[in-house]
Design a protein around this motif. Structure first.
Motif, PDB file in Angstrom:
ATOM      1  N   ARG A 278       0.786  -1.039   0.129  1.00 12.81           N
ATOM      2  CA  ARG A 278      -0.072   0.047  -0.136  1.00 12.81           C
ATOM      3  C   ARG A 278       0.687   1.263  -0.039  1.00 12.81           C
ATOM      4  O   ARG A 278       1.794   1.315   0.634  1.00 12.81           O
ATOM      5  N   LEU A 279       0.515   2.180  -0.904  1.00 12.72           N
ATOM      6  CA  LEU A 279       1.066   3.392  -0.982  1.00 12.72           C
ATOM      7  C   LEU A 279       0.300   4.657  -0.876  1.00 12.72           C
ATOM      8  O   LEU A 279      -0.563   4.587  -1.813  1.00 12.72           O
ATOM      9  N   SER A 280       0.608   5.733  -0.019  1.00 15.09           N
ATOM     10  CA  SER A 280      -0.211   6.622   0.128  1.00 15.09           C
ATOM     11  C   SER A 280       0.442   7.989   0.667  1.00 15.09           C
ATOM     12  O   SER A 280       1.557   7.814   1.312  1.00 15.09           O
ATOM     13  N   LEU A 281      -0.069   9.017   0.484  1.00 18.37           N
ATOM     14  CA  LEU A 281       0.292  10.294   1.122  1.00 18.37           C
ATOM     15  C   LEU A 281      -0.441  10.249   2.577  1.00 18.37           C
ATOM     16  O   LEU A 281      -1.486   9.829   2.494  1.00 18.37           O
ATOM     17  N   SER A 282       0.096  10.277   3.577  1.00 23.13           N
ATOM     18  CA  SER A 282      -0.293   9.765   4.850  1.00 23.13           C
ATOM     19  C   SER A 282      -0.643  10.991   5.684  1.00 23.13           C
ATOM     20  O   SER A 282      -1.580  11.192   6.495  1.00 23.13           O
ATOM     21  N   GLU A 283       0.229  12.143   5.578  1.00 24.81           N
ATOM     22  CA  GLU A 283      -0.319  13.600   6.179  1.00 24.81           C
ATOM     23  C   GLU A 283       0.682  14.635   5.474  1.00 24.81           C
ATOM     24  O   GLU A 283       1.620  14.477   4.760  1.00 24.81           O
ATOM     25  N   MET A 284       0.254  15.818   5.709  1.00 26.95           N
ATOM     26  CA  MET A 284       0.992  17.077   5.192  1.00 26.95           C
ATOM     27  C   MET A 284       0.870  18.015   6.338  1.00 26.95           C
ATOM     28  O   MET A 284      -0.425  18.429   6.488  1.00 26.95           O
ATOM     29  N   THR A 285       1.750  18.324   6.853  1.00 27.78           N
ATOM     30  CA  THR A 285       1.482  19.618   7.898  1.00 27.78           C
ATOM     31  C   THR A 285       2.117  20.934   7.207  1.00 27.78           C
ATOM     32  O   THR A 285       3.300  20.758   6.471  1.00 27.78           O
ATOM     33  N   VAL A 286       1.537  22.309   7.131  1.00 32.30           N
ATOM     34  CA  VAL A 286       2.406  23.396   6.851  1.00 32.30           C
ATOM     35  C   VAL A 286       2.270  24.370   7.801  1.00 32.30           C
ATOM     36  O   VAL A 286       1.227  25.154   7.990  1.00 32.30           O
ATOM     37  N   PRO A 287       3.446  24.286   8.447  1.00 30.91           N
ATOM     38  CA  PRO A 287       3.611  25.188   9.685  1.00 30.91           C
ATOM     39  C   PRO A 287       4.201  26.638   9.255  1.00 30.91           C
ATOM     40  O   PRO A 287       5.297  26.649   8.177  1.00 30.91           O
ATOM     41  N   TYR A 288       3.942  27.942   9.729  1.00 33.22           N
ATOM     42  CA  TYR A 288       4.146  29.122   9.290  1.00 33.22           C
ATOM     43  C   TYR A 288       5.363  29.706  10.305  1.00 33.22           C
ATOM     44  O   TYR A 288       5.331  29.178  11.251  1.00 33.22           O
ATOM     45  N   GLY A 289       6.284  30.635   9.740  1.00 31.22           N
ATOM     46  CA  GLY A 289       7.398  30.937  10.667  1.00 31.22           C
ATOM     47  C   GLY A 289       7.268  32.270  11.182  1.00 31.22           C
ATOM     48  O   GLY A 289       8.110  32.936  11.858  1.00 31.22           O
ATOM     49  N   ASP A 290       5.945  33.017  10.750  1.00 38.14           N
ATOM     50  CA  ASP A 290       5.750  34.265  11.520  1.00 38.14           C
ATOM     51  C   ASP A 290       5.443  34.189  12.820  1.00 38.14           C
ATOM     52  O   ASP A 290       4.429  33.484  13.263  1.00 38.14           O
ATOM     53  N   PRO A 291       6.427  34.615  13.964  1.00 35.94           N
ATOM     54  CA  PRO A 291       5.898  34.562  15.153  1.00 35.94           C
ATOM     55  C   PRO A 291       4.926  35.115  16.027  1.00 35.94           C
ATOM     56  O   PRO A 291       4.627  34.828  17.005  1.00 35.94           O
ATOM     57  N   ARG A 292       4.472  36.154  15.048  1.00 35.03           N
ATOM     58  CA  ARG A 292       3.402  36.929  15.916  1.00 35.03           C
ATOM     59  C   ARG A 292       1.855  36.406  16.082  1.00 35.03           C
ATOM     60  O   ARG A 292       1.703  35.608  15.116  1.00 35.03           O
ATOM     61  N   ALA A 293       1.214  36.709  16.811  1.00 34.91           N
ATOM     62  CA  ALA A 293      -0.064  36.284  17.160  1.00 34.91           C
ATOM     63  C   ALA A 293      -1.016  36.934  16.016  1.00 34.91           C
ATOM     64  O   ALA A 293      -0.558  38.121  15.891  1.00 34.91           O
ATOM     65  N   PRO A 294      -1.607  36.534  15.487  1.00 34.14           N
ATOM     66  CA  PRO A 294      -2.337  35.051  15.742  1.00 34.14           C
ATOM     67  C   PRO A 294      -1.596  34.020  14.868  1.00 34.14           C
ATOM     68  O   PRO A 294      -2.062  32.870  14.632  1.00 34.14           O
ATOM     69  N   PHE A 295      -0.676  34.607  14.015  1.00 27.92           N
ATOM     70  CA  PHE A 295      -0.044  33.718  12.814  1.00 27.92           C
ATOM     71  C   PHE A 295       0.680  32.489  13.368  1.00 27.92           C
ATOM     72  O   PHE A 295       1.205  31.588  12.723  1.00 27.92           O
ATOM     73  N   HIS A 296       1.157  32.541  14.719  1.00 30.51           N
ATOM     74  CA  HIS A 296       1.863  31.595  15.169  1.00 30.51           C
ATOM     75  C   HIS A 296       1.046  30.399  15.401  1.00 30.51           C
ATOM     76  O   HIS A 296       1.500  29.265  15.274  1.00 30.51           O
ATOM     77  N   ARG A 297      -0.150  30.319  15.076  1.00 25.66           N
ATOM     78  CA  ARG A 297      -1.193  29.109  14.981  1.00 25.66           C
ATOM     79  C   ARG A 297      -1.456  28.839  13.671  1.00 25.66           C
ATOM     80  O   ARG A 297      -2.071  27.815  13.548  1.00 25.66           O
ATOM     81  N   LYS A 298      -0.840  29.359  12.647  1.00 24.03           N
ATOM     82  CA  LYS A 298      -1.106  28.832  11.202  1.00 24.03           C
ATOM     83  C   LYS A 298      -0.174  27.443  11.022  1.00 24.03           C
ATOM     84  O   LYS A 298       0.816  27.385  10.928  1.00 24.03           O
ATOM     85  N   GLN A 299      -0.807  26.542  11.350  1.00 26.84           N
ATOM     86  CA  GLN A 299      -0.325  25.373  11.046  1.00 26.84           C
ATOM     87  C   GLN A 299      -1.338  24.408  10.558  1.00 26.84           C
ATOM     88  O   GLN A 299      -2.337  23.799  11.296  1.00 26.84           O
ATOM     89  N   ALA A 300      -1.466  24.030   9.342  1.00 24.72           N
ATOM     90  CA  ALA A 300      -2.562  23.113   8.550  1.00 24.72           C
ATOM     91  C   ALA A 300      -2.212  21.724   8.561  1.00 24.72           C
ATOM     92  O   ALA A 300      -0.819  21.488   8.389  1.00 24.72           O
ATOM     93  N   PHE A 301      -2.908  20.941   8.821  1.00 24.52           N
ATOM     94  CA  PHE A 301      -2.900  19.277   8.631  1.00 24.52           C
ATOM     95  C   PHE A 301      -3.642  19.240   7.495  1.00 24.52           C
ATOM     96  O   PHE A 301      -4.976  18.818   7.588  1.00 24.52           O
ATOM     97  N   ASP A 302      -3.236  19.022   6.204  1.00 24.81           N
ATOM     98  CA  ASP A 302      -4.240  19.314   5.066  1.00 24.81           C
ATOM     99  C   ASP A 302      -5.012  17.822   4.974  1.00 24.81           C
ATOM    100  O   ASP A 302      -5.852  17.875   4.443  1.00 24.81           O
ATOM    101  N   LEU A 303      -4.400  16.933   5.433  1.00 28.17           N
ATOM    102  CA  LEU A 303      -5.177  15.644   5.326  1.00 28.17           C
ATOM    103  C   LEU A 303      -6.022  15.476   6.670  1.00 28.17           C
ATOM    104  O   LEU A 303      -7.398  15.088   6.606  1.00 28.17           O
ATOM    105  N   GLY A 304      -5.460  15.440   7.804  1.00 30.90           N
ATOM    106  CA  GLY A 304      -6.168  15.020   8.720  1.00 30.90           C
ATOM    107  C   GLY A 304      -7.301  16.244   9.315  1.00 30.90           C
ATOM    108  O   GLY A 304      -8.380  15.802   9.756  1.00 30.90           O
TER     109      GLY A 304
END
Ligand SMILES: [Cu+2]
Length: 657
Positions: A278-304
């Protein structure tokens, strides 16, 4: 007849939601989030596939589905046997476990974010002219503390009111309402910094400046003339499709669309020998490096958090894919429990991949030359601003390439006039695209000549110097390390470390070594967020390039089953710590394809594709180049033409064969 690998059917999805509706007592109706079929147990499937191959009676495997739903604010997961029509388990999840997002909720929030009285009052302060409108981009909340409510952060933008395709990402606003996703209640208003630090200001009247548009109606560009380059297959394609089973150039496998992964490929064989279960994409996360609120919470888990199938594009013939195309559909549930078909989310087709091999015997001037024909399985997901193209590409030399392209539009932040910041790129007037990472985890459940496999890594090192054998100090050799227990393998680019899946029980008669498939992946920067951050704790998989676990049913997603606002990684963060044997057993390899994206000005307003890949390459699996059976490349086959002013008659592909 339904094959156990087949995707969920309309009837199975509806039966699942009906059984949950029937099982729900009390006044509140279930609010559905996700339904899909459960992977059949591997042990049973191996028996099934063996019986299928040898023409024996097929064992019965029940069709199972899983369902995520809410009753009020309580989140449930149930497993349903749809072959017999009964609910097997139906459990309320612990507080703090939050389900994925679903399109219907997001659309409602999007509406609300521009019509809610508190937001309208904020918009009033902008004193907008009539030619602009306000647009909302809802984002998953991410995590910076314990939060039991499912929250949506609404990033707000302006767009040209006269055109529906105007690029709102070009004009981010500096306020951001937060809503509770299930109750749709307003939670609070966040204000976004526009300077070079974390300072925020009250909303001011908008002072006009131009948009950066991408749509051909609006971008102001003169389109350069281009003549057609048409991909035709006059004798039809070289592949066959039987249900979801594909056969092409010695390859055989099943392609199954899924709501979460986009698609999974099962039971991959080449020239009659098994390669991958079995072969699949299992997850992708996209965290951002802008340290300021509320951007610090920008972290998508595109599959989950969303699902690659549920956000899959309906691919269009002659646009997304050229040639003779086979399409497959994805099926998802809506919040009411109805079955929604997303047509053509997976396309399957052949493409020319340039030359596969060439040699000219300079003594006779006779070349041997074969073109690489590729078979592509593709899906394209739109996760709000970004598009991800996932291609699994097979070739005639036994290679499987996992090829990912990122495109779409950068997620942008507001910027005051003449400001620059060290964590982002100015991509237009007063608009900044923050540095971020795309960390994808591919799950490779190998079956290299059988299911008993071993993961090893090889380093290339200098031989001991000034010895009798190596007196000129030029020798180098490979040094093999066997992975005995679950865990990760550190990257080592300066020893050219390579990872292989081998079968210790099958020795290649030529190399005298175990047959193997090599995982080609260059060393890459892994997750930057610190160990003390939620971004890191939630995505352990992204901290290392290669992980190995021992196979267990239903362990499919690298960051765990529930990622939306998760506190910790319940996937590899747990499974890779088990003390058990993985050697000559049933290992699963998790390969992290990571890229740190420092946006370019040229990535805006729509980003030219950025491509990255991992390849699975036979390494002493065959006893010679398996592509010698590919026909020679000739002009009579390819029917190319000279540039009009040329009158020469000889062909570069002339062959005496
Ligand atoms: Cu990016």
């Amino acid at each position: 007849m339904v094959h156990p690998f087949d995707p969920i059917s309309d009837a199975e999805l509806q039966l699942t939601s009906q059984l949950i509706k029937d099982a729900t007592k009390g006044p509140e109706k279930p609010h559905f989030i996700q339904i899909d079929r459960l992977d059949p147990p591997k042990k049973d499937m191996i028996r099934y596939l063996e019986a299928e191959r040898t023409g024996k009676p097929l064992p019965h495997i029940s069709r199972m589905t899983y369902v995520y739903y809410y009753i009020g604010l309580d989140f449930y997961k149930a497993l349903v046997n749809v072959s017999y029509g009964h609910v097997i388990t139906n459990q309320k999840q612990p507080k703090g476990v939050i389900g994925p997002l679903i399109a219907e909720d997001i659309q409602e929030i999007e509406q609300l974010a521009t019509t809610h009285p508190i937001v309208k009052a904020e918009i009033e302060k902008l004193k907008l002219p009539s030619h602009v409108r306000v647009v909302c981009d809802p984002w998953m909340n991410g995590t910076d503390s314990k939060e039991d409510r499912m929250l949506i952060q609404c990033y707000m933008y302006l767009a040209n009111a006269a055109h529906p395709e105007s690029n709102h990402y070009s004009l981010p606003l500096k306020f951001s309402p937060v809503f509770e996703c299930l109750t749709k209640k307003f939670v609070r208003m966040d204000y976004l910094p526009g300077g070079a630090d974390e300072t925020v200001t009250e909303t001011q009247a908008w002072d006009e400046f131009p948009f950066v548009e991408y749509h051909p109606d609006l971008n102001g560009e003169t389109i350069l003339p281009l003549k057609p380059l048409i991909v035709q297959q006059p004798e039809g394609p070289s592949f066959n499709v039987d249900g979801h089973k594909i056969s092409w150039q010695g390859w055989e496998f099943f392609v199954i669309p899924t709501a979460r992964e986009g698609f999974a490929i099962y039971d991959i064989h080449f020239k009659g020998r098994s390669v991958v279960y079995r072969l699949s994409l299992s997850e992708m996360t996209v965290p951002y490096g802008d340290p300021r609120a509320p951007f610090h919470r920008k972290q998508a888990f595109d599959l989950g958090d969303c699902g690659f199938g549920a956000t899959g594009n309906s691919l269009a013939l002659g646009c997304d894919c050229l040639g003779v195309i086979k399409y497959m559909d994805c099926r998802r549930v809506n919040t009411s429990g109805d079955s929604v078909l997303i047509p053509n989310t997976v396309c399957l087709h052949e493409q020319d991949g340039g030359l596969l091999y060439k040699h000219t015997n300079y003594r006779t001037n006779v070349p041997v030359i074969a073109r690489r024909r590729e078979f592509v399985v593709q899906t394209i997901a739109t996760v709000a601003n970004y598009e991800y193209m996932l291609n699994i590409i097979f070739d005639q030399a036994g290679e499987i390439r996992i090829h990912v392209r990122a495109t779409g539009i950068l997620s942008t932040m507001p910027l005051d006039k003449d400001v620059t910041v060290p964590w982002g790129t100015n991509v237009g007037p007063r608009v900044m695209a923050a540095y971020h990472q795309h960390m994808l985890s591919f799950r490779i459940d190998p079956a290299v000549d059988g299911y008993e496999n071993t993961v090893v890594f090889d380093d290339v090192i200098r031989m001991e110097k000034n010895t009798k054998l190596n007196p000129y100090n030029v020798g180098f050799v490979t040094e093999r390390t066997v992975v005995e227990k679950p865990g990760y393998v550190e990257q080592s680019p300066f020893t050219n470390r390579s990872y292989k899946i081998i079968n210790e029980n099958k020795i290649n008669p030529i190399s005298k070594k175990p047959v193997a498939y090599k995982i080609m992946m260059p060393a890459r920067q892994m997750l930057l967020a610190d160990e003390d951050s939620y971004n890191n704790k939630r995505a352990q998989f992204a901290t290392q390039q290669v992980w190995v676990t021992k196979y267990r049913d239903n362990e499919l997603y690298a960051a765990g089953e529930f990622t939306n606002q998760s506190q910790t990684d319940t996937g590899l963060g747990v499974w890779a710590r088990r003390d058990e044997n993985v050697r000559n057993d049933d290992p699963v390899v998790w390969a992290t394809l990571g890229f740190t994206h420092i946006p370019r000005v040229e990535d805006f307003p729509v980003m030219p594709v950025e491509a990255h890949e991992i390849a699975l390459v036979p390494f002493g699996f065959f006893d010679k180049n398996p592509a010698l059976s590919v026909p020679q490349s000739t002009q009579s086959f390819n029917k190319s033409q000279y540039f009009p002013e040329s009158g020469a008659e000889s062909s570069c592909c002339k062959s005496n064969l």
